[in-house]
Write an enzyme that holds these catalytic residues in place. Structure first.
Site, PDB file in Angstrom:
ATOM      1  N   PHE A  21     104.501   5.890 -32.897  1.00  0.00           N
ATOM      2  CA  PHE A  21     105.223   7.103 -33.279  1.00  0.00           C
ATOM      3  C   PHE A  21     104.282   8.126 -33.910  1.00  0.00           C
ATOM      4  O   PHE A  21     103.233   7.779 -34.461  1.00  0.00           O
ATOM      5  CB  PHE A  21     106.370   6.786 -34.241  1.00  0.00           C
ATOM      6  CG  PHE A  21     105.948   6.187 -35.567  1.00  0.00           C
ATOM      7  CD1 PHE A  21     105.533   6.998 -36.618  1.00  0.00           C
ATOM      8  CD2 PHE A  21     105.977   4.810 -35.767  1.00  0.00           C
ATOM      9  CE1 PHE A  21     105.150   6.451 -37.836  1.00  0.00           C
ATOM     10  CE2 PHE A  21     105.590   4.256 -36.990  1.00  0.00           C
ATOM     11  CZ  PHE A  21     105.177   5.084 -38.017  1.00  0.00           C
ATOM     12  N   CYS A  36     106.820  16.325 -24.830  1.00  0.00           N
ATOM     13  CA  CYS A  36     107.527  15.192 -24.219  1.00  0.00           C
ATOM     14  C   CYS A  36     108.225  15.584 -22.922  1.00  0.00           C
ATOM     15  O   CYS A  36     109.151  14.906 -22.477  1.00  0.00           O
ATOM     16  CB  CYS A  36     108.516  14.567 -25.199  1.00  0.00           C
ATOM     17  SG  CYS A  36     107.742  14.009 -26.719  1.00  0.00           S
TER      18      CYS A  36
END
Length: 232
Positions: free
Chosen positions: A174, A191
């Protein structure tokens, strides 16, 4: 089942160097699992959690679209940024100073054999950390990571996630925007998701800077509780 996790704080470190270190730890765990099966042994496999900050870098996952990088090689140099195609899932993302990047390299068979549960617990770790600052965060349907105001026109992402797993061993992880320079996100489609904003904890709190060590301690506490693990 070994639920001890070796924690390492790597500080500010080059992306490629850290990636190679992850690969080394990842391979050691896989090799131990193969040896255990071959020799009918029960030598415990290790687990690791790395915290790091990277100099400005863009990374593109296996399923990513290179067109989501919106600047060329010369512009990357001007931004003092690098670019790598890597072996995690997901599309393109940014790492840089002011971001807590966490790389859990776990043998999930020490915990549970469920990659979806793993991702949800990573998200929950950040959601609980944000809650301590009075920031309500959650998930967005079909989109991994941690979001604010999901499902509204004001949805914005505060933590990106992308993992690789083989034989239940994980790597990558993450990237939590704490005091990030959000201008660097203007040069990608984060993303691969169009028309949604990116934010950071200091922006949401309206402060110049949030103490990074304080944030890291909260993440570690929630991570160890959710995974029922001991950080050593």
């Amino acid at each position: 089942m070994n639920k001890n996790i070796h924690f390492q704080e790597l500080g500010l470190r080059d992306y490629k160097e850290t990636w190679e270190y992850q690969e080394k730890l990842f391979r050691e765990i896989l090799d131990q699992k193969v040896k255990n099966r071959r020799e009918a042994a029960e030598e415990p496999t290790k687990n690791h959690l790395l915290f790091v900050e990277h100099p400005h870098v863009y990374t593109l996952g296996k399923s990513g679209d290179i067109s989501h990088l919106l600047i060329n090689e010369e512009q990357l140099k001007q931004k003092h940024a690098t670019f790598y195609k890597i072996n995690r899932g997901g599309d393109i993302t940014y790492h840089g100073p002011g971001q807590v990047v966490g790389y859990p390299i776990l043998d999930l068979e020490n915990f549970f054999s469920d990659i979806h549960k793993y991702l949800r617990l990573l998200e929950e770790t950040i959601i609980l950390t944000l809650a301590e600052y009075g920031v309500k965060a959650g998930r967005s349907d079909g989109e991994t990571g941690v979001w604010l105001d999901s499902g509204t026109p004001f949805a914005r992402k505060i933590c990106a996630m992308g993992v690789r797993a083989s034989r239940w061993v994980t790597m990558h992880g993450f990237a939590f925007n704490v005091n990030s320079d959000l201008g660097y996100f203007d040069h990608i489609v984060p993303c691969g998701i169009q028309d949604k904003a990116v934010t950071s904890l200091n922006v949401e709190l309206g402060v110049k800077e949030v103490p990074m060590e304080e944030v890291k301690e909260k993440i570690k506490r929630h991570f160890s509780r959710l995974f029922e693990a001991q950080l050593i």
